[in-house]
Design a protein around this motif. Structure first.
Motif, PDB file in Angstrom:
ATOM      1  N   HIS A   3      23.714  36.562   5.761  1.00 45.26           N
ATOM      2  CA  HIS A   3      24.206  37.822   6.304  1.00 45.26           C
ATOM      3  C   HIS A   3      25.013  38.547   5.245  1.00 45.26           C
ATOM      4  CE1 HIS A   3      23.056  36.686  10.351  1.00 45.26           C
ATOM      5  NE2 HIS A   3      23.520  35.496  10.076  1.00 45.26           N
ATOM      6  N   ARG A   5      27.553  41.718   4.567  1.00 45.06           N
ATOM      7  CA  ARG A   5      28.426  42.632   5.278  1.00 45.06           C
ATOM      8  C   ARG A   5      28.875  43.719   4.322  1.00 45.06           C
ATOM      9  NH1 ARG A   5      28.426  38.097   7.633  1.00 45.06           N
ATOM     10  NH2 ARG A   5      29.084  37.566   9.683  1.00 45.06           N
ATOM     11  N   LEU A  41      29.498  43.698  15.471  1.00 43.28           N
ATOM     12  CA  LEU A  41      28.635  42.617  14.993  1.00 43.28           C
ATOM     13  C   LEU A  41      27.256  42.665  15.629  1.00 43.28           C
ATOM     14  CD1 LEU A  41      31.132  39.606  15.035  1.00 43.28           C
ATOM     15  CD2 LEU A  41      30.562  41.121  13.126  1.00 43.28           C
ATOM     16  N   ASP A  45      25.795  37.161  15.001  1.00 49.80           N
ATOM     17  CA  ASP A  45      27.176  37.031  14.528  1.00 49.80           C
ATOM     18  C   ASP A  45      28.157  37.060  15.692  1.00 49.80           C
ATOM     19  OD1 ASP A  45      26.385  36.802  11.892  1.00 49.80           O
ATOM     20  OD2 ASP A  45      26.781  38.889  11.387  1.00 49.80           O
TER      21      ASP A  45
END
Length: 197
Positions: A3, A5, A41, A45
């Protein structure tokens, strides 16, 4: 399962009473932090965060459901998948993959001597998910190795994945796990249980 971010942006929540609640403190109350997670999210997540909150006893499933009650159906659907059983985020991610693949499992499976395994797949395949925090020391690695030996002695097939397997090498790790399942090894009843049918 990696992931990325982006940079953090300030979040302002609009409550059902129409008031805006800015997130200002360095450490927000867990209820407010979870509400930010609801809007910021993605589903997986959010489930990871929710599992962690429940596992640590910071909120209950009921409290999480109540916080999410006024949010859209897609968010409430993700919240319904929070169970609080996982002892790490990687364990939650593996659970979500097992559900997606429709592989039957028992999470936090209790076996002889009141010990637990992360997952039992079918009747005879133990899947252990090692987090960085709980499995980094040599002592813990030795305990894991001895436990694997014990489980194999009972007749279980043991498949162990690391944090890196889940976060960086999941394609390879999951393919190896699927090979074991395709051979039907997860359906074999461990030797010590055969007499107890």
């Amino acid at each position: 399962m990696h992931h990325n971010r982006g940079p953090a942006t300030p979040t302002v929540l609009r409550r059902s009473n129409g008031r805006y609640v800015p997130v200002e403190a360095a450490v927000d109350p867990v209820e407010l932090a979870f509400e930010v997670a609801l809007v910021k999210l993605d589903a997986s997540d959010l489930i990871v965060v929710g599992d962690s909150i429940v596992q640590r006893g910071l909120l209950t499933i009921t409290e999480i459901d109540e916080i999410a009650a006024s949010y859209p159906p897609r968010i409430r659907a993700a919240v319904r998948r929070i169970n609080g059983f996982a002892e790490s985020g990687t364990e939650t991610l593996v659970r979500l993959w097992l559900e997606e693949m429709r592989i039957p499992f028992v999470q936090q499976f209790m076996f002889r001597d009141s010990q637990r395994a992360d997952f039992l797949l079918g009747r005879g395949l133990i899947l252990e998910v090692d987090s960085v925090a709980h499995h980094a020391s040599r002592e813990q690695q030795q305990k894991d190795y001895n436990r694997d030996q014990y489980l194999r002695g009972l007749g279980y097939v043991v498949f162990r994945v690391t944090y890196d397997d889940v976060m960086r090498n999941w394609k390879f790790a999951s393919e190896q796990l699927m090979l074991i399942i395709q051979r039907g090894e997860h359906l074999k009843i461990p030797a010590f249980r055969r007499g107890a049918r």
